[in-house]
Each structure stands twice: as C-alpha cells, then as structure tokens.
Design an enzyme around this catalytic site. Structure first.
Site, PDB file in Angstrom:
ATOM      1  N   GLU A  25       2.661   4.823  -4.265  1.00  0.00           N
ATOM      2  CA  GLU A  25       2.617   5.642  -5.482  1.00  0.00           C
ATOM      3  C   GLU A  25       3.915   6.447  -5.764  1.00  0.00           C
ATOM      4  OE1 GLU A  25      -1.076   4.153  -4.508  1.00  0.00           O
ATOM      5  OE2 GLU A  25       0.088   5.493  -3.221  1.00  0.00           O
ATOM      6  N   ASP A  31      -9.171   3.283  -2.728  1.00  0.00           N
ATOM      7  CA  ASP A  31     -10.134   3.724  -1.715  1.00  0.00           C
ATOM      8  C   ASP A  31     -11.417   4.245  -2.353  1.00  0.00           C
ATOM      9  OD1 ASP A  31      -8.157   3.072   0.069  1.00  0.00           O
ATOM     10  OD2 ASP A  31      -7.400   5.117   0.253  1.00  0.00           O
ATOM     11  N   ASP A  65       0.844  -1.196   0.000  1.00  0.00           N
ATOM     12  CA  ASP A  65       0.000   0.000   0.000  1.00  0.00           C
ATOM     13  C   ASP A  65       0.881   1.248   0.000  1.00  0.00           C
ATOM     14  OD1 ASP A  65      -2.557   1.176   0.005  1.00  0.00           O
ATOM     15  OD2 ASP A  65      -2.547   1.414   2.178  1.00  0.00           O
TER      16      ASP A  65
END
Length: 822
Positions: free
Chosen positions: A416, A488, A413
C-alpha cells in the site's frame, strides 16, 4: 417617488455586487472563473480563465478529457492511461457565450461566464452538468469538480469500496491502506480506482478522475445538491465517457486503461492457501490429501513463513531445504506453487538483496537523499522505488530467483505501502518516471507499479510462459498486470456477502480477475458459512481458500464429511465449467467485460437491482445468475430481471420481472441460467494438467432472445495466442429462425475436442432437431450438475440429486459451419 425607488434599488444592487466581488476576491475557495481566451486546434480546445488553465480534448467519439489547473498545464503523464487519442471527427464552435464540441456520440458545451461544462446526448438530453455556481474550484491545493445530482441518480463503481452497490448518499476516500479485518463499512481499504458510473433517466455515463493524490468522491453525502470528485493535490483531470449501454462504458474505460492478458489456465483452478503451510512436508501432506480425497486443485500458496526470517527472496533452509524439488514434486501432482512477496528489504549487512539494492541505489528516499526506513515483518526495511524504471528493472533481476526454482505465481502483499504505524512521512521522495514527487502523490500508485514490476520481470524470466500475478493494492489500470484480492476479510456472513459486492464493483471498474479469501481470513467460520462460501467461490474469477495463522484449519475436509462432499461437488462443477470460464476470460481481454457482473451491467435501468435486498446477486459471465445468501439462511427472496430464467439444477423455468421466495438448502447455492444461454463444458478433471475427454458438451437453453457466445481455446500457458495460435468459433442462437449455428473456427490451433455434444434445455418433445438441414436423431438424457449426496438427509439428497431430462445429440467437431435447426 418612483425615481427615488429606482435610485434606491440601483444603489442596493450595486452594493451587493461590490460585496459579492469582494467576497470572491477574499474567499478561501478559488473558482475557475470566467473564460478570457480560447484556442481551438482540431480535436482540442485550450482555454485560459481568470484563475485557471484548461484543456479539453476529444479522445474518441464517446470520450472527452477535461484538464484544469491553477498554473499552465504540464505535459500529460499517467500511470493508468496508455491509450492515445483516436482520430475523431469533431465539430468545435464558439461564440461570445460558449464553446461547443460535438462528435457523433455526444456534445459538450462550455459556458464562458463562468467556465462550466454540460454534456449532452446527440438529441439534446443532459447527461451530466456542473453544479451551477460551483463547477470546479480549489481550496488551497485541493481541487474538486461538482456535478449536479440528477433526480433518482444511482452511482456504482469506484473499485474496491465497501458499502452498498449503489453509492448514492455516501462519500469515499482513496488512500491505499492496510486494513486487517476491516469492517463492512470501512473506507478506505487497499486499492484505488477513481472511476464511477452515474445512472439516471435511462442514461448512463462514466467519469474517471486520473489523479494519484489522495482523492475524495461524494455522491450526496451530507448534501442534497451535488456529486463531486476531487484530489488533495495535482491537477483536475477527468475522462467523461458516454454510451447508451453501460457495458460499452466499461469497454471504453478499459480501452483507456488497458485490459488483462489471458491468464494461465492453471490459475482458474482451485487454489489452497493458508498463513502458513510449512515446512515442506506439510505442503506435501496438503497436496497428497487433495489428491486422495479427489478434490480438484491446481495450486498451493506459501505465505511469509517460507522465508528466512521474513526476508524477501530467501528460503528458510530448515523448513524448505530444496525449493526446486518441492516445485517439481508438486508439478508431478498437477499443482503449481505461488509465493508471497513483500516490498520491504531488511536493512541487514551481508544480506545480498539489501547490499545489491544499496549498490544500485534503488530505494525510496527522504528529501535529504537518505534512504527511507520503515518497520515491517523482517524488521527495519528499505523499499524499492517501483515508480521508476531503474527500480522495476532491479526487481526483475531479483524475482527471477523464484522462476529459476520453478515457482509459477507471485503474490504481491503489503504494497500500500504498509509499515507498522501506517504513517509513512510525506517528505519521502519517489522517482515517478523521472518527475521526483513526494509520498503524497506516489502513495496510491506504488502497489500498481510493484505489480507491474513483478509481471514484467516474471514474464521475462518465464520466457514465453504466462505468470500468475496477484496483488493486494493497486491503482486504475492494474488489470493490465495482475489479479487482485480483497485483503484480510473476516469469517462472517456479512463479509462473504460484502465480498461479492466488492468483486462486482471491481468488475464495473475494469478488473475482471478478482478474488476474496474464501472462508474468511480472520476468525473461524461456522460449517454452514464455510459451505456456502465454498459454493460461492466456485463462481468467482480466482478461487482461493485462505485463512490466517492461529485459526482452525480451513481445507475442505476440515468441516466434516457433508461439508467436504458439498465443497467437492462445487469444485467439480467449476472444473467442468472451465471451457465456459476460459472463454469468458477471453471476452475480458477483448472488451473488458468482467467475470463477476453486477446485475446493473445488463439490467441498468431496473431499479430493483440497486435494492439492498438484491444487490448481492450477480451474473457469472453472461449465462449464470448467482444469488448468495448467508450460510444459515433457510429461505430467501430472489429477484429475476427481465426475461426467462432456468433453475440450474432442475430446469424449472421462472419468468422475469418478479421476486420469488425460495427455500434455501445448505447443499445448493441458488444458481439460475438466462434463457438462450450457451454454456460449453468438459468432463471432470483433477487439475488443468490433466486432459479432459475428447467431447465438448454445449448446453443450450431455449429462449426468446438472440444470443451468441465466442468459444475460445489456446494452449493455456504461452503467449503464442498473440500470434494467431488459438482456436475460436462463434456459437449463435437465433430465436426467430429457430437455429443454432457453430461458425467456422478461426486461428491456427486445432481444438482439443474431437466431438461436440449439444444438450438442449427447455425444448419441447415435438421440437425435431435438424443437423445441417438433415433430420438428426436425438436422445433424452438425465442431466445432473452436481454429484448426488448419498449419505445425508433425504431432503438434502433430493435437492442435490434432482436432475432433468434434456435432448442431446453428438457430432464431429468439423472445421466447417455446423447448423442445428428445431
């Protein structure tokens, strides 16, 4: 008079030419220009132009790579493309005006004045061509290629992109971004796959631009002239792919960028997640409730609250005092544990992970060689450099800590890279396999390389066991290492339907193993929306229920008894379908074809499939068509493409090439089966750790088209299948011969099923069945794909309990060919 007119016109033309030349010389846009020199060598052409250097190479009969840069081309490098060029028969010719490259599948013509490209079919039809007058050009360091936009051209793909299935009229940017609760039209979001497919005039082609800088794609946004693709730095490098069938374009694209390995069987079961389950007693409660309520499940996932103050590779000793005991107890219940892992390493003296990272010098750095520091969950952090082998190897050693206590899956997670403020400076330096590049070039590939490090490290740590790896961010080629989920999302109907399109687009873009948070991550779904989403989730590759902190509980029992019963029915169906689903994943490992398939894959030139009204419909594998609707919808229109279709629940046959209005029931997701389909199923189990009964049931739907299905088994957990330890047989339906053939098994593994039961749908009473050329006794059975609901309204009971009679026969699972005739 005439002479004076001619002189005047000549002067005017000369003046215009001078102005044009001067404009070109001083223009802020630099074009490729005219060709000055051509060198031909076997499958490659090297070209020098007025303003650029070009290399055009035949990669295979159907794939040609084009490279362009303002400076001499550097040695080729890619994080995405692992394939090498195939030895291909290619004819390359040139004259004063052009260079032509011809294979048995396509032809490329490069004009010299100026440099432009046009791709043709072998019979001379234009597949794709540079827009006249624009071609490829630079604005400062940004480079863009402009393609002529064909009449009625459709564009699909680009991976994880919001909006409509058909990208026509829209523009997109690739810059991996942390987009909590993103809008249904927000762009960019988490991952980058710069690959799309264009469709026009019964032709389709693919273009993959391999450039990790921020990139932009324009499919007629704010212009009516061209489609374009470009990047904010680096060279222009793209692969052009042409096949007659769209599915073959996906196969060629994944031949370039790689295909997934077989996933662990448990990862295809139902997964229960929340941000967060803690302490360990809460995890045990969730596990026990799943078992008590007979909800089949295979996994529970822990979010960041399992860590000590969010520090990666730690456990909160108060909440989780004995991780090995936790994983062992879950294993005894048939459940695997997956943990979230973030890249940020807290800058805390005495924290062993931080100290070891400093010692080994594996963090990304500013241009002055100091470690970059950004703020995220634990506070101020350094970040491992996964773009270099040294950083990935260090990660392998750290991640082994989770394998040592029995953790089975890793969820990557915040990769990015995400930091508070979402503005990592441009002057951060990454190794980039020894090339030393700035954040501008490395940003989009960071998530891919973190997933790679997790996969490689965990595969090594688990010895011969398959790890499950999930990521939020990635780049083209991510399918080699990881599944991906769409981040999300929101607990809203339009997010559920958009999620379906995201999975369809990821599938077109080479990613077969994908997911969305079932029920929505942010907010609280209505009972109707939650119920519908759980139904849809049963027909997605990775089936994970997930919600965030400070929302209502979202386990199947949290929405009342009816919602629980419906959710359980569809989870049950999912587990019965595991032989079909596992075999479909095997297909993905062989040809890249996805599990969630946009109707555009098999019905490419049917304009209805691109309609906003039907763009959410998809195929699940090659047999099922799913028609999702909003939770509260009571009526909806379904489009049936060419061919005949069966209603899954009652065997009603519906002719294709029509739109049909249907009543939508809360208890039933509209699911249809394509004629001639072959669907293997097993008995109901509560987890994949449990063995089904010894009979494999194969459902066959009568149809007018030929079909085949490769049935596949292996042990579900090791890589022994790579050495031939598998069981595989091709089941063929021949409509013309009225014959069903179970081919001879391949591989050294024996099937876990001793018997095969064939259930024949849509066959007439007078269809007499022959088994290996001898008359076979069949019986008529009532078949129900969902357990009847017995406690609710009669209308709902009728809809769910309605079944149908089918012919069935059972025989031993012989290692010889088995032939049924009718």
């Amino acid at each position: 008079m005439m002479k004076n007119t001619i002189r005047l016109l000549s002067s005017l033309f000369a003046g215009v030419a001078c102005i044009s030349t001067a404009y070109a010389q001083h223009s802020p846009v630099k074009s490729v220009g005219n060709v000055n020199d051509v060198k031909i060598s076997e499958q490659q052409v090297n070209i020098t132009t007025q303003n650029a250097y070009a290399e055009v190479a035949v990669y295979s009969p159907s794939v040609i790579r084009v490279r362009l840069d303002k400076q001499p081309l550097a040695p080729d490098f890619s994080f995405a493309v692992f394939a090498k060029p195939q030895q291909t028969k290619a004819t390359i010719n040139q004259d004063d005006n052009q260079v032509s490259i011809t294979t048995d599948s396509l032809k490329l013509v490069i004009t010299k004045k100026p440099f432009t490209t046009t791709f043709y079919t072998p019979d001379g039809r234009v597949i794709s061509q540079d827009e006249k007058g624009l071609s490829t050009s630079w604005v400062n360091e940004s480079v863009t290629t402009y393609k002529h936009m064909q009449d009625d051209e459709h564009f699909i793909g680009l991976g994880e992109k919001t909006g409509n299935l058909d990208r026509k009229g829209s523009g997109y940017t690739n810059w991996n971004s942390d987009t909590f609760g993103y809008r249904t039209d927000q762009d960019p979001i988490y991952s980058t796959i710069p690959f799309y497919i264009g469709i026009h005039h019964n032709l389709n082609y693919g273009i993959f631009m391999d450039n990790t800088y921020q990139s932009d794609f324009n499919f007629g946004a704010s212009n009516n002239r061209f489609s374009s693709f470009g990047a904010r730095g680096g060279e222009m490098k793209y692969y052009f792919i042409y096949h007659k069938h769209l599915a073959d374009i996906i196969t060629s694209y994944t031949a370039l960028t790689g295909r997934m390995k077989m996933p662990p069987m448990w990862s295809l079961g139902y997964q229960q997640n929340r941000y967060s389950y803690y302490p360990d007693t809460e995890v045990y409660r969730i596990a026990q409730t799943l078992r008590e309520k007979k909800i089949p499940a295979d996994g529970i996932t822990l979010d960041i609250h399992y860590m000590d103050k969010y520090k990666v590779f730690t456990w909160d000793k108060n909440r989780f005092p004995d991780p090995a005991k936790l994983t062992a107890k879950l294993k005894d219940m048939g459940l695997k544990l997956t943990l979230i892992v973030d890249p940020g390493v807290k800058t805390e003296a005495g924290y062993p992970v931080y100290e070891d990272g400093l010692k080994n010098n594996i963090f990304i750095k500013y241009s002055d060689s100091t470690n970059y520091t950004g703020q995220v969950w634990p506070g101020w952090c350094h970040f491992p450099d996964f773009t270099g082998e040294k950083g990935r190897t260090w990660w392998h050693g750290q991640i082994k800590k989770y394998a040592d206590v029995g953790v089975s899956g890793i969820w990557n997670d915040m990769n990015e890279i995400s930091t508070w403020g979402q503005k990592m400076p441009d002057n951060v330096i990454f190794d980039y396999e020894g090339q030393k590049v700035s954040h501008l070039q490395a940003h989009n590939v960071y998530g891919l390389e973190m997933a790679r490090a997790s996969f490689e490290g965990y595969r090594k740590a688990l010895d011969n066991k398959r790890p499950f790896i999930l990521t939020r961010s990635g780049y083209a080629g991510l399918q080699r290492y990881t599944a991906i989920w769409t981040g999300d999302n929101r607990a809203e109907d339009d997010h559920m339907l958009m999620g379906v399109r995201l999975l369809s687009s990821l599938g077109v873009s080479g990613v077969a193993f994908s997911a969305m948070d079932i029920g929505g991550f942010t907010g609280n779904p209505s009972v109707a929306l939650y119920t519908r989403w759980m139904q849809v989730g049963a027909f997605t590759p990775y089936f994970r229920n997930h919600t965030q902190v400070n929302t209502k509980s979202a386990e199947p029992w949290a929405f009342g008894e009816e919602a629980l019963e419906i959710a359980r029915n569809y989870i049950n169906l999912r587990y019965r379908l595991l032989p079909y689903l596992y075999s479909s994943f095997y297909e993905a490992t062989q040809n890249g074809h996805p599990i969630v398939r946009s109707l555009a894959i098999n019905y490419t030139f049917d304009p209805k499939v691109y309609s906003v009204a039907y763009q959410n419909q998809y195929e699940f594998g090659n047999a099922f068509m799913i028609a999702p609707f909003a939770g509260a919808d009571t009526y909806g229109t379904v489009y049936f493409p060419e061919g005949n279709w069966y209603n899954l629940y009652n065997d009603e046959m519906i002719a294709g090439k029509q739109e049909k209005i249907s009543r939508i029931s809360t208890q039933q997701l509209p699911v249809f089966v394509k004629e001639s389909s072959i669907i293997p199923m097993q008995s109901l189990i509560q987890s994949t750790a449990e063995k089904p009964t010894d009979t494999l049931t194969v459902h066959i739907y009568k149809g007018s088209r030929n079909n085949s299905f490769v049935y596949y088994e292996d042990d579900g957990e090791s890589y022994n299948y790579e050495n031939g330890t598998y069981y595989k047989r091709t089941i063929t339906y021949n409509a013309a011969k009225r014959q069903i053939v179970f081919g001879k098994p391949e591989g050294s593994l024996n099937s876990k099923f001793k018997n095969i039961k064939v259930q024949l749908h849509g066959f007439a009473d007078n269809d007499k069945v022959m088994l290996n050329n001898k008359s076979a006794n069949t019986k008529t059975e009532f078949v129900s794909f969902l357990t009847p609901i017995s406690t609710f309204d009669p209308q709902g009971v009728a809809n769910v309990a309605e079944g149908h009679n089918v012919k069935s026969l059972t025989f031993g699972n012989s290692n010889s060919q088995i032939t049924l005739g009718y």
